[in-house]
Design a protein around this motif. Sequence first.
Motif, short mmCIF file in Angstrom:
data_model
loop_
_atom_site.label_atom_id
_atom_site.label_comp_id
_atom_site.label_asym_id
_atom_site.label_seq_id
_atom_site.Cartn_x
_atom_site.Cartn_y
_atom_site.Cartn_z
N TYR A 56 1.53 -5.73 -6.49
CA TYR A 56 1.16 -5.28 -5.15
C TYR A 56 -0.10 -6.01 -4.68
CZ TYR A 56 4.24 -1.33 -6.14
OH TYR A 56 5.33 -0.55 -6.45
N CYS A 57 -0.05 -6.45 -3.46
CA CYS A 57 -1.21 -7.05 -2.81
C CYS A 57 -2.03 -5.94 -2.14
CB CYS A 57 -0.72 -8.05 -1.76
SG CYS A 57 -1.98 -8.78 -0.74
N ASN A 58 -3.32 -6.12 -2.15
CA ASN A 58 -4.23 -5.16 -1.56
C ASN A 58 -5.32 -5.89 -0.79
OD1 ASN A 58 -7.17 -3.81 -2.60
ND2 ASN A 58 -5.83 -2.51 -1.39
N ALA A 59 -5.71 -5.33 0.35
CA ALA A 59 -6.79 -5.97 1.11
C ALA A 59 -7.65 -4.91 1.78
CB ALA A 59 -6.23 -6.92 2.15
N LYS A 60 -8.94 -5.13 1.78
CA LYS A 60 -9.87 -4.26 2.50
C LYS A 60 -10.15 -4.94 3.83
CE LYS A 60 -11.88 -2.49 -1.76
NZ LYS A 60 -11.05 -1.28 -1.72
N VAL A 61 -9.54 -4.38 4.87
CA VAL A 61 -9.50 -5.05 6.18
C VAL A 61 -10.40 -4.33 7.17
CG1 VAL A 61 -8.00 -5.79 8.06
CG2 VAL A 61 -7.13 -5.75 5.72
N VAL A 62 -11.15 -5.11 7.92
CA VAL A 62 -11.94 -4.56 9.01
C VAL A 62 -11.12 -4.67 10.29
CG1 VAL A 62 -14.07 -4.71 10.35
CG2 VAL A 62 -14.10 -5.20 7.89
N VAL A 63 -10.86 -3.52 10.90
CA VAL A 63 -10.11 -3.47 12.15
C VAL A 63 -11.01 -2.82 13.20
CG1 VAL A 63 -7.85 -3.42 11.05
CG2 VAL A 63 -9.06 -1.28 11.45
N LEU A 64 -10.49 -2.66 14.42
CA LEU A 64 -11.33 -2.16 15.51
C LEU A 64 -11.96 -0.81 15.20
CD1 LEU A 64 -9.37 -3.19 18.73
CD2 LEU A 64 -11.66 -3.94 18.03
N TRP A 65 -11.23 0.04 14.48
CA TRP A 65 -11.70 1.41 14.26
C TRP A 65 -12.38 1.56 12.90
CZ3 TRP A 65 -6.82 -0.23 15.38
CH2 TRP A 65 -5.91 -0.31 14.32
N GLY A 66 -12.64 0.46 12.23
CA GLY A 66 -13.37 0.54 10.97
C GLY A 66 -12.71 -0.22 9.86
N GLY A 67 -13.15 0.05 8.63
CA GLY A 67 -12.58 -0.62 7.47
C GLY A 67 -11.51 0.23 6.82
N MET A 68 -10.41 -0.40 6.45
CA MET A 68 -9.32 0.33 5.83
C MET A 68 -8.72 -0.48 4.70
SD MET A 68 -7.34 2.15 9.01
CE MET A 68 -6.33 3.06 7.86
N ASP A 69 -8.12 0.23 3.79
CA ASP A 69 -7.46 -0.35 2.63
C ASP A 69 -5.97 -0.44 2.91
OD1 ASP A 69 -7.95 0.44 -0.93
OD2 ASP A 69 -8.09 -1.43 0.21
N TYR A 70 -5.42 -1.65 2.77
CA TYR A 70 -4.00 -1.83 3.02
C TYR A 70 -3.30 -2.36 1.77
CZ TYR A 70 -4.85 -1.18 7.99
OH TYR A 70 -5.21 -0.65 9.21
N TRP A 71 -2.02 -2.00 1.66
CA TRP A 71 -1.21 -2.42 0.53
C TRP A 71 0.09 -3.03 1.01
CZ3 TRP A 71 -2.64 -1.92 -4.63
CH2 TRP A 71 -3.79 -1.17 -4.87
N GLY A 72 0.56 -4.03 0.27
CA GLY A 72 1.89 -4.54 0.50
C GLY A 72 2.93 -3.67 -0.19
N LYS A 73 4.20 -4.01 0.03
CA LYS A 73 5.28 -3.21 -0.54
C LYS A 73 5.61 -3.61 -1.96
CE LYS A 73 7.44 -2.12 3.89
NZ LYS A 73 8.67 -2.18 4.72
N GLY A 74 5.08 -4.73 -2.41
CA GLY A 74 5.27 -5.16 -3.78
C GLY A 74 6.34 -6.22 -3.95
#
Length: 119
Positions: free
Chosen positions: A94-112
């Motif tokens: 699984y890929c993971n990224a800590k992304v900064v978007v307009l409403w703040g920072g969020m943790d996202y994951w791929g489907k694997g």
Amino acid sequence: QVQLVESGGGLVEAGGSLRLSCAASGSIISINDMGWHRQAPGKQRELVARISSGGSTNYGTSVKGRFTISRDNAKNTVYLQMNSLKPEDAAVYYCNAKVVVLWGGMDYWGKGTQVTVSS
């Protein structure tokens, strides 16, 4: 909305190599850490490798010296070069990224993506 899409998994013989890719897309301002985790059947998800936006890396103990993580910040893409694969490396990655978007920072994951290693 942010999407992470992995590619590059498959079946390989023990001792072989695979290269995984993960591309992030969507409403991205910037990306901090990116990384790969894996989960084998009946086991907990574990960290494989992580890379900061500046290129600092850390690896899980079992993959040190065999796997290399890298990223292309211009493409919002992270890679995992896996060499000298062992049957125990078989898992969903699984890929993971800590992304900064307009409403703040969020943790996202791929489907694997499935990695299978034959002995």
